[in-house]
Design a protein around this motif. Structure first.
Motif, short mmCIF file in Angstrom:
data_model
loop_
_atom_site.label_atom_id
_atom_site.label_comp_id
_atom_site.label_asym_id
_atom_site.label_seq_id
_atom_site.Cartn_x
_atom_site.Cartn_y
_atom_site.Cartn_z
N GLN A 46 0.83 -1.19 0.00
CA GLN A 46 0.00 0.00 0.00
C GLN A 46 0.87 1.25 0.00
OE1 GLN A 46 -1.33 -1.51 3.81
NE2 GLN A 46 -0.98 0.49 4.73
N GLY A 60 0.24 4.75 -9.81
CA GLY A 60 0.58 3.69 -8.83
C GLY A 60 -0.57 2.72 -8.65
N MET A 61 -1.77 3.28 -8.65
CA MET A 61 -2.97 2.45 -8.49
C MET A 61 -3.14 1.49 -9.65
SD MET A 61 -6.66 4.15 -7.98
CE MET A 61 -7.14 4.22 -9.68
N HIS A 62 -2.67 1.89 -10.81
CA HIS A 62 -2.84 1.04 -12.00
C HIS A 62 -1.62 0.20 -12.32
CE1 HIS A 62 -6.29 3.69 -12.59
NE2 HIS A 62 -6.79 2.68 -13.28
N THR A 63 -0.55 0.36 -11.56
CA THR A 63 0.64 -0.42 -11.87
C THR A 63 1.22 -1.15 -10.65
OG1 THR A 63 1.93 1.60 -11.57
CG2 THR A 63 1.41 0.97 -13.84
N ILE A 64 1.49 -0.42 -9.60
CA ILE A 64 2.21 -1.02 -8.47
C ILE A 64 1.27 -1.64 -7.44
CG2 ILE A 64 3.93 -0.61 -6.65
CD1 ILE A 64 4.70 1.96 -8.22
N TRP A 65 0.31 -0.85 -7.00
CA TRP A 65 -0.50 -1.30 -5.87
C TRP A 65 -1.87 -1.79 -6.31
CZ3 TRP A 65 1.77 3.79 -5.07
CH2 TRP A 65 2.95 3.73 -4.32
N LEU A 66 -2.35 -2.73 -5.56
CA LEU A 66 -3.69 -3.26 -5.82
C LEU A 66 -4.63 -2.57 -4.84
CD1 LEU A 66 -5.02 -5.44 -7.57
CD2 LEU A 66 -4.63 -7.05 -5.72
N ILE A 67 -5.01 -1.36 -5.20
CA ILE A 67 -5.84 -0.56 -4.28
C ILE A 67 -6.94 0.14 -5.05
CG2 ILE A 67 -4.14 -0.14 -2.47
CD1 ILE A 67 -3.43 2.47 -3.88
N ARG A 68 -7.91 0.65 -4.30
CA ARG A 68 -9.00 1.39 -4.91
C ARG A 68 -8.67 2.89 -4.88
NH1 ARG A 68 -14.36 0.59 -2.48
NH2 ARG A 68 -15.16 0.92 -4.57
N GLU A 123 -8.44 4.63 -1.54
CA GLU A 123 -7.24 4.34 -0.76
C GLU A 123 -6.04 5.09 -1.35
OE1 GLU A 123 -4.99 0.46 1.07
OE2 GLU A 123 -6.57 0.16 -0.38
#
Lengths: 504, 595
Positions: free
Chosen positions: B56, B211-219, B222
């Motif tokens: 995150q 980052g949300m679309h590449t590194i992290w699996l977050i909404r 968040e």
């Protein structure tokens, strides 16, 4: 046997080998237990800890071919370089692998008898998918479904429940171990109870509950990829005062088929009876459906809890879902006659063997310390204790790899609390000594208070778009249709046994 | 009014006196130990723990939050931490405004509203559940803003590139607080380089999206609010206002009109005085604002119970909590540990009935470890294990959860699991010594264990039975059948029988009273026995050899006399019978049916 003298000469030349080491006539203790095992040629380095008193440790890992790997350590922790390890294993397929360990204690070097392992010819599927969760009682908070590259140490989340409203994510499954066709279930929490079905580059959210069944649970994908066999279970948990305190029984369960193309729940009245059916498993040719079955609870005296009397038999039914044809249900292994209960039947990819769990009662083997793995030869009908795999703690969920040379299974042998994935090679006659999933830090299992749940082998890195899964989780679920032939059934309004932590 | 006078309140604020006032406020009024009790921050010195925060943005800040929150464990250290954090933030903000938003000719060196976050922080950290991450994040973001402006590169392209790199790192480390950095920098640049300001805002929005679309699996929620501690439950949206406040104040000074005329000096002086007064009043209001005393008392109750401070538990429970489920539950536990359960439990109303003994089902998830404590006292170790694991799910691997699990697994002979818990404890800040002292017990026989563990071991049931969550008191019978000398189960069984009005069952239990080392029959048990004998007769039950006390007999006669005076009309007799309100007779007559 390796030319040990040659290795010692090499070690002396490299300054690694203690010139005046006394010989100890036993193998050293190492953790995890990676002694006397057979390993896939593509497995990640088996890092370990030497559990012998000492201030310096020297380790030489060698095979008949390739350069030996030499490692020095002051802590006893042996971290094997990945590239050298890969080369060594690749050069020694089908051959032995030797680990020589010398320990310096109080200025004196001691050398132990070598640990002898074997590198198999056959590689294992490259990916293991599992759920990581704290030992679950009633309330859950954090959990996630992860994939682990078995050729290295990369672990990647596929879906974390932190991003899906702290709900429950479980029962992941892959069609024929293909990394692009996956399903998993969401339960409770903000996104609601539904199935996420990923195939053809798309993810759909499906509400599988119908007027016939509750939301489905245990599953197996038909080899054609067109259907998924499910059980729909009403689960109840209870607690013992002595020994393992958690226990589970089903109040009701049935088998149904999910027709992917038509988004329809269908099935046969023969597997959705008043009896309780669960744990469906297709034969590799897709023409036989194996499952576990027991009597309905109504059979038992209501004045006492029947949990000890609930024993599941292994059954099967011939079928052709394409044409909607079903044969007759027939017993395969009537464990109840032996006072035992069968769960988690898994047929080997060649269709010859069936590996299953056997316990004293019930269908929740992960909570049963007496649960062991058994092997059924489907050609001869012979059942045998897979003793090579078993321990005095629970052995439960298992999975064959795509070629049938390897199995992975959950075992709580380490501490009785947290399940770990263990691997073993199957050669058609028996299993090799199992070894635990290697980790970069070999001490991790001694600290990790999480359990590895439902280990599933997958051929290659999971290619389902993780963000599409997340997006679909928050989308509106499409309701599955019900095949009218199955009819309706009154739904049990029972409260869910496992619950999210209540919000303050 | 001159400028010197105007800046007086602010000078006071940053003076040592202000720090002392703040320290006194947190040390005596808030008590950081209760913040620890509320948050139970989990922290371990190991890579495994660090790795948990890798999935995150802002994971590093959460890690830092957990580390810094360990200081709450000691009242003094926690107060010092809060004083430092809460004064450094407005100080840094002030300095940032001074050098960054004042790039015009100096109009003054003093910006009172820069201290506005100070009272907000006091209000936020007067709440026991407010995480340190917000303050730490703000501090880091402001430090970086200050340094970035102070040591600004002359070349704007380089400046922008540096900004982008710093924002990316700051966002990775802190999450949402990085937007404070971006917002202040954009504001600072907006006058001289509006294009650069626009680019900085766009960058600050784009990088989290990327980052949300590449590194992290977050909404998205968040990605853009991580570690801002935005919670809908706070009054006046204080949590959100805390962040907005920085930008509003910065914009205020940015927009403040410039006037070099002489008359403007007077205006400035008045303006500063007004601003200072506003800040001063806000600060005074924050310090005087009411805090959530109900929560404070509950935490105090939990705090004392966790440490086995039973007299304090009783005092706290009787200070407004006695009519709550948790208050009664802990008060009953305290009475048991003080050896007074069956002689003093009706000194308070016992309104909750059996739920005051076993904790109401609806509260078990909120107090899972307290529920585990009860079963540990009773020797019902499997249920103690069950609820310790529930606590592990609810609160994580807190030291108290790990301690309980280590005890449970030692008692169950599952030493590998116990060792695992101790390994974790050895990596904590404050509980490693406990773990080191406990570890040798794994190799020792029960005879060499501490008394509390030996007793628990002796009381563990030998034969299996199933737990009934809806009727937890049913376990007592099983426990006593299996282990007749289980004193805790015996006393709880007596108390449960009285609370349920099952006096016959109590009489059966009292037949065994001499098997326990009582010097006299506990008062309430005597009262219940008298009630039974009066109504049903002694039947086959024998009275204990040490008989019933004269005081109880006299009391009972007086009770009956009053009742007789009113011809058995208990409603009419109530005012006079209130003097017997600490007796079982009173409970049986007036409370039992109401449950």
């Amino acid at each position: 046997m390796l030319p040990k003298a040659g290795i010692i000469v090499c070690m002396l030349a490299a300054g690694l080998y203690p010139a005046a080491a006394s010989q100890i006539d036993r193998t050293p203790k190492i953790y995890p237990d990676y002694a006397g095992i057979t390993i896939p040629p593509n497995i990640a380095p088996l890092n370990f800890i030497v559990e012998e008193q000492g201030s310096q440790y020297r380790v030489v890992i060698s095979g008949e071919n390739g350069k030996p790997i030499r490692i020095k350590s002051r802590s006893g922790k042996v971290i094997i370089p990945q590239r050298k390890w890969r080369n060594l294993l690749e050069g020694n397929r089908g051959k032995p692998l030797q680990i020589v360990i010398a320990v310096q204690d109080k200025g004196q070097w001691r050398e132990f008898r070598p640990i002898l392992n074997r590198v198999a010819d056959e590689p294992i599927s490259e990916t293991l998918v599992y759920r990581l969760i704290k030992p679950l009682y009633v309330y859950w908070k954090e959990m996630g479904i992860y994939e682990r590259d078995l050729t290295g140490f990369d672990e990647r989340p596929i879906l974390l429940n932190r991003t899906t409203g702290d709900n429950c994510v479980n029962c992941h499954a892959f069609a024929d171990q293909r990394s692009d066709r996956m399903l998993l279930h969401l339960r409770a929490g903000a996104p609601g109870t539904a199935m996420l079905l990923a195939e053809g580059g798309k993810v759909r959210k499906i509400d599988t509950s119908t007027e016939f069944n509750r939301a489905v649970a245990y599953r197996d994908w038909h080899p054609s990829g067109k259907w998924i066999a499910f059980s729909a279970n009403t689960v109840n948990q209870f607690f013992h005062a002595v020994g393992e305190n958690r226990d589970v029984y089903d109040k009701a369960s049935d088998l149904v088929l999910y027709d992917i193309e038509n988004n329809r729940i269908t099935g046969s009245p023969k597997t959705a009876t008043e009896m309780m059916e669960t744990y469906p498993e297709w034969s590799p040719d897709g023409r036989t459906l194996y499952f576990c079955r027991t009597d309905p609870l109504e059979k038992y005296d209501p004045s006492e809890h029947p949990y000890r009397k609930i024993k599941y038999d292994l059954m099967r039914i011939a079928c052709d879902p394409e044409k909607g044809l079903w044969g007759e249900v027939e017993p395969v292994f009537e464990a109840s006659r032996l006072g035992k209960s069968v769960t988690h039947p898994k047929v080997s990819p060649d269709g010859r063997y069936l590996l299953f769990c056997l316990a004293e009662y019930g269908n929740f083997s992960i909570y049963r310390p007496d649960s062991d793995l058994y092997l059924l030869d489907l050609h001869t009908g012979q059942v045998r204790d897979a003793w090579e795999l078993n321990s005095d703690k629970s052995e439960s969920y298992h999975c064959w790899d795509a070629d049938g040379h390897w199995v992975v299974f959950s075992s709580k042998r380490e501490d009785g609390l947290c399940a770990r994935p263990f691997f073993s090679r199957f050669d058609g006659r028996g299993f090799s000594k199992p070894f635990v999933l290697p980790q970069k830090d070999p001490a991790i299992y001694r600290r990790l208070l999480k359990t590895y749940n439902v280990p599933e082998l997958v051929s290659g890195k999971v290619s389902v778009d993780r963000r599409a899964l997340l997006k679909a989780a928050w989308s509106r679920a499409v309701k599955a249709k019900l095949d009218p032939e199955l009819g309706r059934r009154a739904q049990d309004e029972a409260d869910e046994m496992w619950k999210p932590v209540p919000k303050p | 009014m001159n400028r010197k006078f105007a800046r007086l309140p602010i000078d006071l604020l940053v003076s040592k006196a202000a720090a002392v006032v703040l320290f006194v406020y947190f040390f005596f009024r808030i008590n950081p130990e209760l913040i620890y009790q509320a948050q139970q921050p989990v922290f371990f010195f190991d890579r495994l723990f660090w790795a948990e925060f890798g999935h995150q943005p802002g994971g590093a800040l959460v890690w830092l939050d957990r580390l810094a929150s360990q200081l709450y464990y000691h009242r003094f250290l926690g107060s010092i931490l809060l004083v430092l954090l809460l004064t450094l933030i407005p100080f840094l903000f002030h300095q940032t405004i001074k050098i960054g938003l004042n790039d015009r000719p100096p109009q003054n060196e003093f910006f009172p509203f820069a201290w506005l976050p100070f009272p907000i922080l006091i209000l936020l950290y007067s709440r026991y559940d407010y995480a340190l991450a917000a303050a730490l994040g703000a501090l880091i973001a402001l430090t970086l803003t200050f340094l970035f402006i102070r040591f600004a590169l002359k070349n704007w392209v380089r400046r922008l590139v540096t900004f982008t790199a710093l924002f990316a790192v700051l966002y990775w480390m802190t999450g949402g607080p990085a937007f404070l950095f971006a917002g202040l920098i954009a504001l600072a640049w907006s006058r001289s380089k509006p294009l650069a300001a626009a680019i900085s805002v766009a960058t600050a929005l784009f990088l989290p999206w990327l980052g949300m679309h590449t590194i992290w699996l977050i909404r998205p929620q968040e990605a853009f609010t991580a570690n801002l501690n935005l919670r809908s439950t706070l009054p006046f949206k204080l949590d959100a206002f805390f962040w907005i406040c920085f930008l509003v104040v910065a914009a205020f000074y940015w927009l403040l009109p410039q006037n070099k005329a002489k008359s403007a000096k007077t205006f400035l002086t008045i303006s500063l005085a007004v601003q200072s007064s506003v800040v001063f009043l806000a600060l005074a209001a924050a310090l005087a604002a009411p805090i959530d005393t109900a929560q404070q008392k509950l935490l105090q109750l939990d705090y004392h119970a966790r440490r086995g401070q039973w007299r304090q538990v009783l005092e706290t429970a009787q200070d407004g909590l006695i009519n709550t489920y948790i208050g009664q539950f802990q008060a009953n536990r305290a009475l048991y540990h003080l050896g007074r359960l069956c002689s003093d439990m009706f000194t308070f109303e016992q309104r909750a009935g059996i739920d005051g003994l076993f904790l109401h089902e609806s509260l078990r998830a909120a107090y899972p470890l307290s529920f585990s404590d009860l079963y540990f006292d009773l020797g019902y170790i499997n249920e103690a294990q069950h609820w310790a694991h529930e606590s592990l799910s609810v609160f994580g691997e807190t030291p108290w959860n790990l301690q309980r699990l280590a005890e449970v697994y030692l008692l169950k002979g599952e030493t590998a699991a116990a060792r695992k818990c101790l390994d974790r404890l050895q990596r904590t800040v404050w509980h490693r010594r406990w773990a080191k002292q406990f570890l040798p017990l794994l190799e020792k026989p029960p005879e060499k264990w501490p008394d509390y563990l030996r007793i628990a071991k002796q009381n563990m049931p030998k034969t299996d039975f199933l737990f009934t969550p809806a009727e937890p008191e049913e376990c007592l019978e099983h426990l006593l059948t299996d282990r007749p000398n289980n004193r805790a189960a015996y006393e709880y069984a007596l108390a449960a029988a009285m609370l349920l009005g099952k006096v016959g069952k109590l009489m059966n239990l009292t037949d065994r009273i001499e098997e326990f080392d009582y010097r006299a029959v506990p008062r309430h048990v005597e009262e219940a026995m008298l009630l039974f004998i009066t109504n049903v007769g002694q039947k086959d039950h024998k009275l204990p050899s040490y008989g019933l006390s004269q005081a109880t007999l006299l009391n009972y006669r007086q009770f009956l006399a009053v009742l007789e005076k009113y011809k058995g009309d208990k409603n009419a007799a109530l005012p006079e019978l209130r003097r017997f309100s600490d007796t079982y007779w009173f409970f049986a007559m007036y409370r039992l049916k109401k449950q």
